[in-house]
Write a protein that holds these residues in place. Structure first.
Motif, PDB file in Angstrom:
ATOM      1  N   GLN A  14       0.855  -1.176   0.000  1.00 52.06           N
ATOM      2  CA  GLN A  14       0.000   0.000   0.000  1.00 52.06           C
ATOM      3  C   GLN A  14       0.889   1.223   0.000  1.00 52.06           C
ATOM      4  N   SER A  15       0.703   2.107  -0.970  1.00 51.86           N
ATOM      5  CA  SER A  15       1.496   3.329  -1.071  1.00 51.86           C
ATOM      6  C   SER A  15       0.573   4.529  -0.940  1.00 51.86           C
ATOM      7  N   GLN A  16       0.809   5.324   0.103  1.00 54.58           N
ATOM      8  CA  GLN A  16       0.051   6.549   0.315  1.00 54.58           C
ATOM      9  C   GLN A  16       1.035   7.696   0.424  1.00 54.58           C
ATOM     10  N   PHE A  17       1.084   8.512  -0.616  1.00 56.82           N
ATOM     11  CA  PHE A  17       1.992   9.650  -0.655  1.00 56.82           C
ATOM     12  C   PHE A  17       3.420   9.158  -0.407  1.00 56.82           C
ATOM     13  N   ASP A  18       4.073   9.488   0.702  1.00 55.39           N
ATOM     14  CA  ASP A  18       5.451   9.048   0.950  1.00 55.39           C
ATOM     15  C   ASP A  18       5.531   7.831   1.864  1.00 55.39           C
ATOM     16  N   ASP A  19       4.412   7.214   2.152  1.00 55.18           N
ATOM     17  CA  ASP A  19       4.361   6.108   3.111  1.00 55.18           C
ATOM     18  C   ASP A  19       4.029   4.806   2.383  1.00 55.18           C
ATOM     19  N   ASN A  20       4.869   3.773   2.596  1.00 58.36           N
ATOM     20  CA  ASN A  20       4.621   2.459   2.001  1.00 58.36           C
ATOM     21  C   ASN A  20       4.443   1.425   3.102  1.00 58.36           C
ATOM     22  N   ASN A  21       3.436   0.577   2.966  1.00 52.69           N
ATOM     23  CA  ASN A  21       3.180  -0.499   3.926  1.00 52.69           C
ATOM     24  C   ASN A  21       3.133  -1.831   3.207  1.00 52.69           C
ATOM     25  N   ASP A  22       3.995  -2.761   3.634  1.00 57.33           N
ATOM     26  CA  ASP A  22       3.951  -4.128   3.120  1.00 57.33           C
ATOM     27  C   ASP A  22       3.022  -4.949   3.998  1.00 57.33           C
ATOM     28  N   ILE A  23       2.238  -5.786   3.359  1.00 60.72           N
ATOM     29  CA  ILE A  23       1.319  -6.665   4.073  1.00 60.72           C
ATOM     30  C   ILE A  23       1.545  -8.083   3.560  1.00 60.72           C
ATOM     31  N   ASN A  94     -21.105   4.249   6.147  1.00 56.17           N
ATOM     32  CA  ASN A  94     -20.687   3.820   4.817  1.00 56.17           C
ATOM     33  C   ASN A  94     -19.701   4.807   4.199  1.00 56.17           C
ATOM     34  N   LEU A  95     -18.747   4.268   3.458  1.00 56.44           N
ATOM     35  CA  LEU A  95     -17.819   5.059   2.670  1.00 56.44           C
ATOM     36  C   LEU A  95     -17.998   4.670   1.211  1.00 56.44           C
ATOM     37  N   VAL A  96     -17.769   5.611   0.301  1.00 53.24           N
ATOM     38  CA  VAL A  96     -17.793   5.309  -1.126  1.00 53.24           C
ATOM     39  C   VAL A  96     -16.347   5.068  -1.552  1.00 53.24           C
ATOM     40  N   VAL A  97     -16.093   3.871  -2.068  1.00 49.28           N
ATOM     41  CA  VAL A  97     -14.739   3.464  -2.454  1.00 49.28           C
ATOM     42  C   VAL A  97     -14.661   3.400  -3.981  1.00 49.28           C
ATOM     43  N   GLY A  98     -13.695   4.127  -4.543  1.00 49.01           N
ATOM     44  CA  GLY A  98     -13.447   4.081  -5.979  1.00 49.01           C
ATOM     45  C   GLY A  98     -12.174   3.295  -6.251  1.00 49.01           C
ATOM     46  N   ALA A 118      -2.970  -4.444  -9.557  1.00 48.31           N
ATOM     47  CA  ALA A 118      -2.470  -3.114  -9.188  1.00 48.31           C
ATOM     48  C   ALA A 118      -3.601  -2.121  -9.418  1.00 48.31           C
ATOM     49  N   TYR A 119      -3.820  -1.231  -8.439  1.00 49.59           N
ATOM     50  CA  TYR A 119      -4.937  -0.293  -8.553  1.00 49.59           C
ATOM     51  C   TYR A 119      -4.706   0.949  -7.708  1.00 49.59           C
ATOM     52  N   ASN A 120      -5.436   2.001  -8.072  1.00 50.24           N
ATOM     53  CA  ASN A 120      -5.497   3.229  -7.285  1.00 50.24           C
ATOM     54  C   ASN A 120      -6.830   3.240  -6.562  1.00 50.24           C
ATOM     55  N   ILE A 121      -6.832   3.789  -5.357  1.00 54.97           N
ATOM     56  CA  ILE A 121      -8.041   3.786  -4.551  1.00 54.97           C
ATOM     57  C   ILE A 121      -8.355   5.197  -4.065  1.00 54.97           C
ATOM     58  N   ASP A 122      -9.649   5.529  -4.070  1.00 58.59           N
ATOM     59  CA  ASP A 122     -10.077   6.775  -3.452  1.00 58.59           C
ATOM     60  C   ASP A 122     -11.247   6.475  -2.519  1.00 58.59           C
ATOM     61  N   ILE A 123     -11.362   7.299  -1.491  1.00 56.52           N
ATOM     62  CA  ILE A 123     -12.456   7.190  -0.531  1.00 56.52           C
ATOM     63  C   ILE A 123     -13.239   8.498  -0.594  1.00 56.52           C
ATOM     64  N   ASN A 124     -14.534   8.390  -0.857  1.00 62.26           N
ATOM     65  CA  ASN A 124     -15.393   9.584  -0.984  1.00 62.26           C
ATOM     66  C   ASN A 124     -14.766  10.606  -1.939  1.00 62.26           C
ATOM     67  N   GLU A 125     -14.240  10.111  -3.076  1.00 67.81           N
ATOM     68  CA  GLU A 125     -13.663  10.921  -4.154  1.00 67.81           C
ATOM     69  C   GLU A 125     -12.312  11.566  -3.796  1.00 67.81           C
ATOM     70  N   GLU A 126     -11.710  11.201  -2.658  1.00 64.99           N
ATOM     71  CA  GLU A 126     -10.391  11.713  -2.307  1.00 64.99           C
ATOM     72  C   GLU A 126      -9.358  10.607  -2.508  1.00 64.99           C
ATOM     73  N   TYR A 127      -8.333  10.907  -3.322  1.00 69.80           N
ATOM     74  CA  TYR A 127      -7.285   9.930  -3.609  1.00 69.80           C
ATOM     75  C   TYR A 127      -6.643   9.453  -2.318  1.00 69.80           C
ATOM     76  N   LEU A 128      -6.563   8.133  -2.154  1.00 63.88           N
ATOM     77  CA  LEU A 128      -5.982   7.565  -0.946  1.00 63.88           C
ATOM     78  C   LEU A 128      -4.599   6.975  -1.203  1.00 63.88           C
ATOM     79  N   GLY A 129      -4.379   6.404  -2.391  1.00 65.54           N
ATOM     80  CA  GLY A 129      -3.087   5.822  -2.691  1.00 65.54           C
ATOM     81  C   GLY A 129      -3.186   4.767  -3.768  1.00 65.54           C
ATOM     82  N   SER A 130      -2.057   4.079  -3.966  1.00 57.64           N
ATOM     83  CA  SER A 130      -2.020   2.984  -4.935  1.00 57.64           C
ATOM     84  C   SER A 130      -1.650   1.708  -4.193  1.00 57.64           C
TER      85      SER A 130
END
Length: 140
Positions: A14-23, A94-98, A118-130
């Motif tokens: 999960q990559s959010q701006f400058d933060d990466n998380n391995d799962i 509820n949240l709207v997930v794109g 591989a995908y990009n995700i947004d929550i309520n139309e706000e970019y969250l990360g890739s």
């Protein structure tokens, strides 16, 4: 094809701006085929924060649907070069997930296989990360 026990290995980034998380998660699950679709199902654990939730992957050659039922209810649809929208029921609202999917590679047959998304995700139309995740399904 009868349901059978498998090991499901999920590696994600999960990559959010400058933060990466391995799962990484390895869990037991069930694998089966119904008509032309494959299914892999497993129970979420405390590690994922979704105890009491069953996750099902509905696998087709060019499309993967992730379905969660239980404490968390959600359906995410991954189709290359398409944006899909779903509702994520957190239990608190509820949240709207794109989801805008860049890649869906499916190499699955009656013996199991691999999925890479591989995908990009947004929550309520706000970019969250890739995000990327690689799923391996093997006999238990």
């Amino acid at each position: 094809m009868k349901k059978r026990n498998v090991l499901i290995s999920i590696k994600g980034l999960q990559s959010q701006f400058d933060d990466n998380n391995d799962i990484e998660l390895v869990t037991e699950g069930l694998f089966y085929k119904d008509n032309s679709k494959y299914y892999a199902t497993y129970e979420e654990t405390e590690m994922t924060g979704m105890t009491g939730t069953t996750t099902t992957l509905e696998i087709e050659p060019k499309k993967v649907t992730l379905i969660r039922n239980g404490m968390v209810n959600n359906q995410m649809l991954f189709i290359k070069d398409k944006k899909t929208t779903s509702y994520y029921d957190t239990g608190f609202g509820n949240l709207v997930v794109g989801i805008l999917t860049d890649k869906v590679d499916v190499d699955v047959d009656d013996n199991g296989g691999h999925i890479n998304i591989a995908y990009n995700i947004d929550i309520n139309e706000e970019y969250l990360g890739s995000n990327t995740f690689d799923i391996s399904i093997k006999n238990a």
